[in-house]
Design an enzyme around this catalytic site. Structure first.
Site, short mmCIF file in Angstrom:
data_model
loop_
_atom_site.label_atom_id
_atom_site.label_comp_id
_atom_site.label_asym_id
_atom_site.label_seq_id
_atom_site.Cartn_x
_atom_site.Cartn_y
_atom_site.Cartn_z
N GLY A 172 0.79 -1.23 0.00
CA GLY A 172 0.00 0.00 0.00
C GLY A 172 0.81 1.28 0.00
N ASN A 205 1.49 3.06 -2.62
CA ASN A 205 0.75 3.99 -3.49
C ASN A 205 -0.50 4.52 -2.78
OD1 ASN A 205 1.95 4.33 -6.31
ND2 ASN A 205 2.18 2.13 -5.91
N ASN A 238 -5.79 2.10 -12.92
CA ASN A 238 -4.81 1.14 -12.40
C ASN A 238 -3.41 1.69 -12.62
OD1 ASN A 238 -3.80 -1.44 -11.45
ND2 ASN A 238 -3.34 -1.96 -13.58
N HIS A 275 0.60 0.33 -13.15
CA HIS A 275 1.32 -0.89 -13.49
C HIS A 275 2.81 -0.56 -13.64
CE1 HIS A 275 1.91 -4.91 -15.03
NE2 HIS A 275 2.68 -4.38 -15.97
N MET A 327 -3.91 -7.24 -6.76
CA MET A 327 -3.24 -8.24 -7.57
C MET A 327 -4.15 -9.39 -8.01
SD MET A 327 -0.48 -6.68 -7.96
CE MET A 327 0.65 -7.82 -8.75
N LYS A 328 -5.46 -9.15 -8.00
CA LYS A 328 -6.39 -10.18 -8.48
C LYS A 328 -7.08 -9.64 -9.72
CE LYS A 328 -9.91 -13.29 -6.83
NZ LYS A 328 -10.64 -13.26 -8.08
N ILE A 329 -7.17 -10.48 -10.74
CA ILE A 329 -7.79 -10.02 -12.00
C ILE A 329 -9.29 -9.84 -11.78
CG2 ILE A 329 -8.30 -10.71 -14.38
CD1 ILE A 329 -5.51 -12.12 -14.36
N LEU A 330 -9.79 -8.68 -12.18
CA LEU A 330 -11.22 -8.38 -12.01
C LEU A 330 -12.02 -8.97 -13.17
CD1 LEU A 330 -10.64 -4.73 -10.83
CD2 LEU A 330 -11.80 -6.50 -9.47
C1 GAR Z 1 3.10 -1.20 -7.56
O1 GAR Z 1 4.41 -1.20 -8.07
C2 GAR Z 1 2.10 -1.32 -8.68
O2 GAR Z 1 2.52 -0.71 -9.87
C3 GAR Z 1 2.01 -2.82 -8.85
O3 GAR Z 1 2.06 -3.34 -7.56
C4 GAR Z 1 2.84 -2.47 -6.74
C5 GAR Z 1 2.05 -2.18 -5.48
O4 GAR Z 1 2.84 -1.53 -4.54
N1 GAR Z 1 0.83 -3.21 -9.55
C6 GAR Z 1 0.75 -4.22 -10.42
O5 GAR Z 1 1.68 -4.94 -10.67
C7 GAR Z 1 -0.61 -4.39 -11.08
N2 GAR Z 1 -0.51 -5.19 -12.27
P1 GAR Z 1 2.20 -0.85 -3.27
O6 GAR Z 1 1.28 -1.90 -2.63
O7 GAR Z 1 3.36 -0.52 -2.37
O8 GAR Z 1 1.44 0.36 -3.72
#
Ligand code: GAR
Length: 209
Positions: A12, A14, A107, A109, A90-93
């Site tokens: 979390g 972000n 989202n 990525h 991280m789960k596909i919707l």
């Molecule tokens: C982030 O780097 C985000 O870009 C990635 O997961 C991480 C979450 O970090 N998302 C994906 O890979 C989605 N396909 P966080 O939990 O510290 O925000």
């Protein structure tokens, strides 16, 4: 003021960047809930510290993905959310979920999409010998890591980099860019029309790398 729901699965960081940007008033919006599919996600602690309601929807509580996503969708509707921010969810919707909220889900990525959709993006970029890498923020559609691109930010990969150097470099961009994009949406500057992203009435030209 817009109501924001943030969906997470893990750390979390972000989410934290967006919490900080709402607390400081940079984002004209309110995080009305944080939803996680993992009870152990550290991001839930971050939300609690900020007095944001949290909800956990674990896959094992439901007969299938459709039932799970439909329960999440109902909660989001009860919360009157204007924007759903996927921040390491991280789960596909299911398509049923993404179509229900077209134009309202974004989202982040960790790659320069369309390169490296899916997992282990940093390692894959390093293994390929790429000298550039980065992050992408996009509207969500039914394709995994698909949907109209809103913003991309590049970082270099240097020959003597360790994996962690690259991860941290991309995170820095994510934490700068995600609050910015959420603010664009909350101030009605950003929207999706006919599958294309617009900012201030201009179609965003970025079509990916
Ligand atoms: C982030 O780097 C985000 O870009 C990635 O997961 C991480 C979450 O970090 N998302 C994906 O890979 C989605 N396909 P966080 O939990 O510290 O925000």
């Amino acid at each position: 003021m817009k109501n924001i729901v943030v969906m997470i699965s893990g750390n979390g960081s972000n989410l934290q960047a967006i919490i900080d940007a709402t607390t400081s008033g940079y984002i004209n919006g309110k995080i009305v809930a944080v939803i996680s599919n993992k009870a152990s996600a550290y991001g839930l602690e971050r939300a609690k510290k900020a007095n944001i309601p949290t909800f956990v929807f674990a896959r094992k509580q439901f007969s299938d993905n459709l039932a799970m996503d439909s329960a999440i969708a109902e909660k989001i509707e009860q919360l009157n959310a204007d924007l759903i921010v996927l921040a390491g969810y991280m789960k596909i919707l299911t398509p049923e979920f993404t179509q229900r909220f077209t134009g309202k889900i974004i989202n982040i990525h960790p790659s320069l999409l369309p390169k490296y959709a899916g997992l282990n993006t940093h390692q894959r970029a390093m293994d390929a010998g790429d000298t550039e890498h980065g992050m992408t923020i996009h509207f969500v559609n039914e394709e995994v890591d698909g949907g109209a691109i809103i913003l991309q930010s590049k970082v270099p990969i240097y020959p003597d980099d360790e994996l962690d150097d690259v991860i941290q470099r991309v995170y820095e961009q994510e934490h700068r860019c995600y609050p910015l994009v959420v603010e664009w949406f909350c101030s009605n500057r950003l929207y999706l029309k006919n599958g294309k992203a617009y900012l201030d009435e201009q179609q965003l030209a970025c079509q990916g790398y």
